[in-house]
Design a protein around this motif. Sequence first.
Motif, PDB file in Angstrom:
ATOM      1  N   MET A 276       0.834  -1.182   0.000  1.00 36.83           N
ATOM      2  CA  MET A 276       0.000   0.000   0.000  1.00 36.83           C
ATOM      3  C   MET A 276       0.884   1.252   0.000  1.00 36.83           C
ATOM      4  O   MET A 276       1.875   1.322   0.703  1.00 36.83           O
ATOM      5  N   VAL A 277       0.550   2.216  -0.840  1.00 35.67           N
ATOM      6  CA  VAL A 277       1.316   3.447  -0.971  1.00 35.67           C
ATOM      7  C   VAL A 277       0.954   4.370   0.184  1.00 35.67           C
ATOM      8  O   VAL A 277      -0.230   4.595   0.446  1.00 35.67           O
ATOM      9  N   PRO A 278       1.983   4.914   0.829  1.00 37.40           N
ATOM     10  CA  PRO A 278       1.657   5.832   1.933  1.00 37.40           C
ATOM     11  C   PRO A 278       1.008   7.101   1.405  1.00 37.40           C
ATOM     12  O   PRO A 278       1.277   7.543   0.288  1.00 37.40           O
ATOM     13  N   ASP A 279       0.154   7.675   2.217  1.00 35.93           N
ATOM     14  CA  ASP A 279      -0.536   8.899   1.824  1.00 35.93           C
ATOM     15  C   ASP A 279       0.410  10.072   1.983  1.00 35.93           C
ATOM     16  O   ASP A 279       0.930  10.328   3.064  1.00 35.93           O
ATOM     17  N   TRP A 280       0.668  10.739   0.905  1.00 31.58           N
ATOM     18  CA  TRP A 280       1.548  11.894   0.959  1.00 31.58           C
ATOM     19  C   TRP A 280       0.782  13.080   1.505  1.00 31.58           C
ATOM     20  O   TRP A 280      -0.399  13.276   1.224  1.00 31.58           O
ATOM     21  N   GLY A 281       1.494  13.934   2.161  1.00 35.34           N
ATOM     22  CA  GLY A 281       0.880  15.149   2.669  1.00 35.34           C
ATOM     23  C   GLY A 281       0.839  16.211   1.588  1.00 35.34           C
ATOM     24  O   GLY A 281       1.392  16.064   0.489  1.00 35.34           O
ATOM     25  N   THR A 282       0.180  17.287   1.881  1.00 35.43           N
ATOM     26  CA  THR A 282       0.026  18.387   0.922  1.00 35.43           C
ATOM     27  C   THR A 282       1.378  18.966   0.527  1.00 35.43           C
ATOM     28  O   THR A 282       1.612  19.256  -0.641  1.00 35.43           O
ATOM     29  N   ARG A 283       2.277  19.116   1.484  1.00 36.63           N
ATOM     30  CA  ARG A 283       3.593  19.689   1.179  1.00 36.63           C
ATOM     31  C   ARG A 283       4.366  18.819   0.197  1.00 36.63           C
ATOM     32  O   ARG A 283       4.999  19.321  -0.726  1.00 36.63           O
ATOM     33  N   GLU A 284       4.344  17.542   0.388  1.00 34.90           N
ATOM     34  CA  GLU A 284       5.058  16.638  -0.498  1.00 34.90           C
ATOM     35  C   GLU A 284       4.482  16.682  -1.903  1.00 34.90           C
ATOM     36  O   GLU A 284       5.213  16.665  -2.898  1.00 34.90           O
TER      37      GLU A 284
ATOM     38  N   GLU B 132       2.851  19.260  -3.263  1.00 36.73           N
ATOM     39  CA  GLU B 132       3.201  20.558  -3.837  1.00 36.73           C
ATOM     40  C   GLU B 132       4.672  20.567  -4.270  1.00 36.73           C
ATOM     41  O   GLU B 132       5.010  21.105  -5.323  1.00 36.73           O
ATOM     42  N   TYR B 133       5.532  19.960  -3.445  1.00 36.45           N
ATOM     43  CA  TYR B 133       6.952  19.889  -3.776  1.00 36.45           C
ATOM     44  C   TYR B 133       7.165  19.085  -5.056  1.00 36.45           C
ATOM     45  O   TYR B 133       7.900  19.503  -5.956  1.00 36.45           O
ATOM     46  N   THR B 134       6.501  17.941  -5.147  1.00 35.12           N
ATOM     47  CA  THR B 134       6.633  17.090  -6.327  1.00 35.12           C
ATOM     48  C   THR B 134       6.099  17.802  -7.567  1.00 35.12           C
ATOM     49  O   THR B 134       6.726  17.786  -8.630  1.00 35.12           O
ATOM     50  N   MET B 135       4.952  18.453  -7.432  1.00 39.71           N
ATOM     51  CA  MET B 135       4.388  19.179  -8.572  1.00 39.71           C
ATOM     52  C   MET B 135       5.301  20.333  -8.978  1.00 39.71           C
ATOM     53  O   MET B 135       5.475  20.611 -10.165  1.00 39.71           O
ATOM     54  N   GLY B 136       5.905  20.991  -8.000  1.00 37.25           N
ATOM     55  CA  GLY B 136       6.847  22.068  -8.303  1.00 37.25           C
ATOM     56  C   GLY B 136       8.047  21.554  -9.070  1.00 37.25           C
ATOM     57  O   GLY B 136       8.513  22.187 -10.027  1.00 37.25           O
ATOM     58  N   LEU B 137       8.556  20.403  -8.659  1.00 35.33           N
ATOM     59  CA  LEU B 137       9.684  19.806  -9.380  1.00 35.33           C
ATOM     60  C   LEU B 137       9.302  19.466 -10.810  1.00 35.33           C
ATOM     61  O   LEU B 137      10.064  19.712 -11.756  1.00 35.33           O
ATOM     62  N   LEU B 138       8.116  18.898 -10.982  1.00 38.18           N
ATOM     63  CA  LEU B 138       7.669  18.536 -12.326  1.00 38.18           C
ATOM     64  C   LEU B 138       7.467  19.777 -13.189  1.00 38.18           C
ATOM     65  O   LEU B 138       7.831  19.785 -14.368  1.00 38.18           O
ATOM     66  N   ASP B 139       6.893  20.832 -12.593  1.00 35.80           N
ATOM     67  CA  ASP B 139       6.711  22.078 -13.351  1.00 35.80           C
ATOM     68  C   ASP B 139       8.064  22.664 -13.760  1.00 35.80           C
ATOM     69  O   ASP B 139       8.232  23.130 -14.889  1.00 35.80           O
ATOM     70  N   ASN B 140       9.013  22.644 -12.838  1.00 37.32           N
ATOM     71  CA  ASN B 140      10.352  23.167 -13.156  1.00 37.32           C
ATOM     72  C   ASN B 140      11.017  22.346 -14.257  1.00 37.32           C
ATOM     73  O   ASN B 140      11.647  22.897 -15.160  1.00 37.32           O
TER      74      ASN B 140
END
Length: 77
Positions: A1-9, A11-19
């Motif tokens: 089972m995949v752990p539930d990521w928090g909002t910060r994680e 946002e961080y991942t989406m920021g990396l992908l956007d960059n």
Amino acid sequence: MVPDWGTREKEYTMGLLDNAKEAAEATGEKISRTLDDTKGRLSDKADEAKANADVKAAEKNRDATQAKNDYKENLRQ
């Protein structure tokens, strides 16, 4: 089972992908401009070579015409 990521994680991942996406787009634009510049330079060099060839052909034609006219002038004397 995949752990539930928090909002910060997330946002961080989406920021990396956007960059990464922005960097890839900028790289693609730079490559495109470089290719266009190279194509232009090659076209300019080809035009220059053709012009030089045309000048040489014209000079040879001029020299041949001058030699022919000199020959005719010598026959008239």
